[in-house]
Write an enzyme that holds these catalytic residues in place. Structure first.
Site, short mmCIF file in Angstrom:
data_model
loop_
_atom_site.label_atom_id
_atom_site.label_comp_id
_atom_site.label_asym_id
_atom_site.label_seq_id
_atom_site.Cartn_x
_atom_site.Cartn_y
_atom_site.Cartn_z
N GLU A 156 0.73 -1.24 0.08
CA GLU A 156 0.08 -0.09 -0.09
C GLU A 156 0.85 1.27 0.02
O GLU A 156 0.77 2.32 0.75
CB GLU A 156 -1.09 0.17 0.92
CG GLU A 156 -1.78 -1.09 1.04
CD GLU A 156 -3.01 -1.10 2.28
OE1 GLU A 156 -3.90 -1.68 2.02
OE2 GLU A 156 -2.63 -0.80 3.42
N GLU A 234 -6.47 -8.17 -1.00
CA GLU A 234 -7.08 -8.43 0.35
C GLU A 234 -8.56 -8.15 0.33
O GLU A 234 -8.88 -6.82 -0.03
CB GLU A 234 -6.41 -7.16 1.26
CG GLU A 234 -4.98 -7.40 1.82
CD GLU A 234 -4.40 -6.31 2.75
OE1 GLU A 234 -5.17 -5.52 3.21
OE2 GLU A 234 -3.24 -6.11 3.00
#
Length: 574
Positions: A156, A234
């Site tokens: 991220e 995710e």
């Protein structure tokens, strides 16, 4: 065998849909790794994903640990034995609601440190770590006969920065050290600047989200093109908890519907399949969360924190069966759950009475942070004696984190948390003598751009009556197994102070159990010297998980360290 990314994922030339589940080996005792992996196979997954937290394997600079709970190669080998493919998401940064996002605290010893960018001291530390880690992964790649099909470059990163040269460094370093399988990145696809900032040349971008798969994948196509496979790295089928907030759940029906939408369009990784436990002091703290994350990382996942199958597991299996055929494997572990009932306190001593035997003082003219004295986690005590003739009217802690309890003459003056920089004034103006300031590191932030400001303890100064006080002793209360073993319970006990409480469990059978601490306020619990995590009466978590492998036949020692001066003569194991 080989694994390729073209217009689709290809395993030995054949299209392959990744159906993966996240299991963090570092949140589950190794005796249960096989059980959790077997249950992953039986839900229908063909792949397992795990992060690798840097701070778990290099707790102190140059000190690497790869055995026991840290034996990542054993975890990978177990997955391979069960026919699972593997996605590895190594540090340097993992987020994961894990302490400091997996970064080691010793990076902050220098106040000049810059993280997650091209800053030479940081890159040198990453390279030294990778020199140890990557050779352990290389033999397990699919083109070398193992199960690893994908490796993530960073995590991220689009939320943090735009230093593409840093991402290039990570990619190139791993290639130089022998990583040959495809690379991926992962970011939130709902923001083009964020998603594009996290992309790296030569790596497939993947998305992290928990709903609206059609729209999310549509966004991703705009950034990566129509000729690349879509993957949700995710799939948030649950969520984590923080102290003082509500317990988060997602209904099985809603999560199953989202799963169906994902599988129609691409590949995915359940985050989490089993959440596990933030043992020790390893819980993280999300920016914007006031008190840090709970010890339990149950995540409302298909398997509970202690590995039990949930209704969510059952409905997920029903959905997956529509997309792939699979055979169940027999569960090899016999796991029992026990209620041991109530235990009586057998000994107790307060922190100030025990201090001289468990910690050596470090003297400094000015306060040092935990990191500056070589401490990573736990508590730190600052002890100072201002002029005996001076009446103390107020105290102010400058640059302090995270939670402070200030005592004068072993009497509590104040507790500070989110008001750490406040000037605390006292109605009684007669205090003098020894001052003790106990500061707890509640967990470093694991997400956001504030990572370089996560030093714990007191960074700047202690002001008394408006001016700084110099000259003090500092005590590192790491509360590791060695320090806990040095507690002398005959040192003395005074009420209303931080204190250690000892309980004995005589077990004729070892089973999974949960400790309930009615009457206690805040602190941590140790089972046979192993730190099972923090407790706090504000909830939402009310019991701490004790896996059976932490117990032994016969006598077991449970020590509760409580900081609020609250206690009960009994605890319960339920």
């Amino acid at each position: 065998m080989n694994f390729e990314i073209r217009d689709n994922f290809y395993l030995d030339g054949k299209p392959f849909q990744i159906i993966s589940g996240a299991i963090h080996y570092f949140r589950t005792v190794p005796e249960y790794w096989r059980d959790r992996l077997e249950k992953l196979v039986n839900m229908g997954c063909n792949t397992v994903e795990t992060y690798i937290p840097w701070n778990f394997h290099e707790p102190n600079e140059g000190e690497f640990i790869w055995d026991g709970m840290r034996d990542i190669e054993k975890f990978i080998s177990l997955a391979e034995e069960l026919g699972l493919y593997i996605i590895i998401r190594p540090s340097p940064y993992i987020c994961a609601e894990w302490e400091f996002g997996g970064l080691p605290a010793w990076l902050l010893k220098s106040r000049d440190m810059r993280l997650r960018c091209c800053y030479k001291p940081y890159l040198d530390a990453v390279k030294n770590y990778y020199n140890e880690l990557i050779p352990k992964i290389v033999p397990h790649q699919i083109d070398k006969g193992g199960g690893i099909i994908l490796v993530q470059i960073e995590n991220e990163y689009g939320y943090y920065g735009n230093d593409t040269a840093y991402l290039d460094f990570l990619r190139n370093t791993m290639r130089e050290l022998g990583i040959t399988v495809p690379f991926v990145t992962s970011d939130g696809p709902w923001s083009e600047p964020i998603f594009r900032s996290g992309m790296a040349e030569g790596a497939l971008p993947t998305g992290n989200f928990g709903s609206s798969a059609e729209w999310q994948f549509g966004q991703m196509k705009k950034f990566i093109g129509e000729d690349k496979p879509l993957m949700c790295m995710e799939f948030w089928n649950g969520w984590f908890d923080a102290w003082g907030e509500e317990h988060h759940t997602t209904s099985p029906e809603k999560a199953a519907a989202e799963l169906e939408e994902l599988l129609k369009r691409g590949s995915l990784n359940f985050y989490m399949f089993e959440g596990g436990t933030n043992f020790g002091f390893m819980n993280g703290k999300n920016n914007g969360v006031k008190y840090g994350d709970t010890t339990s990382y149950d995540y409302d996942a298909p398997l509970t924190e202690d590995g039990q199958i949930t209704p969510k597991y059952t409905v997920f299996k029903e959905v997956i069966e529509k997309y792939r055929n699979f055979e169940a494997v027999p569960l090899s572990a016999k796991i029992i759950r026990k209620s041991y009932g109530r235990l009586k306190c057998t000994a107790k001593t307060d922190l100030f009475s025990a201090l001289s035997e468990i910690a050596d003082p470090v003297y400094s003219n000015y306060p040092l942070t935990m990191e500056e004295i070589g401490q990573n986690y736990g508590y730190i005590l600052y002890r100072l004696s201002p002029d005996n003739g001076e009446i103390i009217n107020d105290i102010c802690l400058e640059g302090a984190a995270d939670r402070a309890q200030c005592y004068c003459g072993e009497k509590l003056l104040f507790t500070a948390f989110d008001d750490m920089g406040k000037k605390f004034e006292f109605p009684e103006k007669k205090f003098s003598g020894q001052i003790d300031i106990l500061i707890e590191n509640i967990g470093r932030e694991n997400f956001g751009t504030n990572l370089e400001h996560q030093r714990k303890g007191i960074a700047d100064g202690i002001k008394i009556n408006g001016r700084r006080c110099f000259g003090m002793n500092m005590y590192a209360l790491t509360l590791d197994k060695e320090q806990i073993g040095r507690i002398n319970f005959s040192s003395g006990y005074k009420e209303n102070l931080p204190a250690f409480y000892k309980f004995i469990l005589n077990a004729d059978e070892c089973g999974d159990t949960f400790i309930q601490l009615d009457g206690f306020g805040k602190g941590v619990v140790f089972v046979n010297g192993f730190n099972i995590g923090r407790f706090w009466e504000i909830g939402p978590q009310k019991r701490l998980y004790i896996p059976a492998p932490l117990l032994k036949m016969g006598e077991n020692t449970i020590i509760v360290f409580e900081t609020e001066g609250k206690f009960s003569d009994e605890i319960s194991l339920l």
